[in-house]
Design a protein around this motif. Sequence first.
Motif: not given
Length: 94
Positions: A1-2, A4-5, A7-9, A30
Motif C-alpha cells: 500500500e505504501y 500506491t500513494r 506522494w510516497c513514491t 500515515l
Amino acid sequence: EYFTRLWCTFEIASWLTLGKPMSSAVLCPLNQALACLLLLSYINTIIMIWSISRVSGYWVYAFAALAVLLPAYPPMHVFRHLAHELRQLPSQIR
C-alpha cells in the motif's frame, strides 16, 4: 500500500535522486500522526477530568471513571491499526 500513494513514491524517488542511501530513510505509516494526536487528546481528557474531580467532590469519581474509559477506544483502535501497518511496512518496500 505504501507505493500506491503518489506522494510516497515521489518522496522515495527524491531521496534516491539526492544520492542518499535507502538504509538511512525512516519510513512511518500515515496513521502515526493520527495516533499521536489521539493519544495526546486522551491524556488531556484524563488530566481535565482529574482536575475537575479534585475540586467537585466524591460523586464525580463515578462520572470521571466513565468519562476516562469511553474516550479510550479511539486511541486503542488507531494504535492497533498502526501496529498492523508497521508489521506490514517492510514487506511492502521490498
